[in-house]
Design an enzyme around this catalytic site. Sequence first.
Site, PDB file in Angstrom:
ATOM      1  N   CYS A  80       0.839  -1.196   0.000  1.00 34.60           N
ATOM      2  CA  CYS A  80       0.000   0.000   0.000  1.00 34.60           C
ATOM      3  C   CYS A  80       0.882   1.258   0.000  1.00 34.60           C
ATOM      4  O   CYS A  80       1.985   1.249   0.542  1.00 34.60           O
ATOM      5  CB  CYS A  80      -0.894   0.010   1.248  1.00 34.60           C
ATOM      6  N   CYS A 162      -3.572   0.076  -3.227  1.00 33.09           N
ATOM      7  CA  CYS A 162      -4.230   0.430  -1.962  1.00 33.09           C
ATOM      8  C   CYS A 162      -3.546   1.610  -1.285  1.00 33.09           C
ATOM      9  O   CYS A 162      -2.389   1.921  -1.572  1.00 33.09           O
ATOM     10  CB  CYS A 162      -4.280  -0.786  -1.034  1.00 33.09           C
TER      11      CYS A 162
END
EC number: 3.2.2.-
Length: 261
Positions: A80, A162
């Site tokens: 992420c 993400c």
Amino acid sequence: IWVGVLTWRQSSMGATDHVSAIVLGRCLTYTRNMHPELRNQDCKKILNTFTSAFVSKDPCNITKEDYQPLIDLVTQTVPCNKTLFWSRSKELAHQYSGIQKEMFTLEDTLLGYIADNLVWCGDPRTSEVKEEFCPYRNENCSSTATSVFWTVVSQKFAESACGTVYVMLNGSRTTAFSKASTFGSVEVFNLHPDRVHTLHAWVMHDIGGVERDSCLGSSIKELKSIVNQRNISFFCQDDYRPARFVQCVRHPEHPSCSVLM
Ligand code: APR
């Protein structure tokens, strides 16, 4: 005859010689050398799955489904907050991610790495990977074996992102953001709002070049509106400093490269 040759030349472009050998070699380099955590990936199988998507098929009729087995075979997660998209800024984006090693452009992932800058296609009459000419994308050939690949892997890359994601755009172009680009037509629409909360755009200008667009321009407003409608926050920065420093390597004397700027 001469006109005929010209037409043929204009509608096809050079395929890359030795595509299969290059893909296998790059896969081995990536999984054995650059990312040993992926050393259990089977590069021969990856190569076979890649070529099976398009060999013996009409290169203008390849579908996303043709590449699905390859997408399913190669699973790689980007952490992420480390995804970097780019549009019309490929060289700088790659120079930046090459230094800032924790950031991943698509070409820093295995699937993007094996195919970067290659041109390939098949031919319904043979079971070989073409080493000569592949058709260009035009009105008679709306997608090619190569272009469908980039659409599919870009979609997957965006779907798996993400946290905060980043995009490097080119403000020396008239429109830094284009809805027709892969970033604007595929990636933006495949970010999952439940996983991606923020898109951060960096609008970079060539040093000594013209500044045609910026965070204040209408193309970025359009991007912001698309992103906000998808419930993702949007931030924009002109000439993001760390990427500016990379540009400054070639222009150390430019005023924008001095510490005072
Ligand atoms: N090598 C060769 N061709 C590529 C590559 C690559 N590594 N990546 C993309 N392409 C093709 C795509 O079909 C794309 O449309 O070349 C075009 C590059 O066009 P740009 O207008 O510069 O940028 P964009 O269309 O936005 O594509 C780049 O898509 O591939 C993803 O993650 C990548 O964010 C990036 C964006």
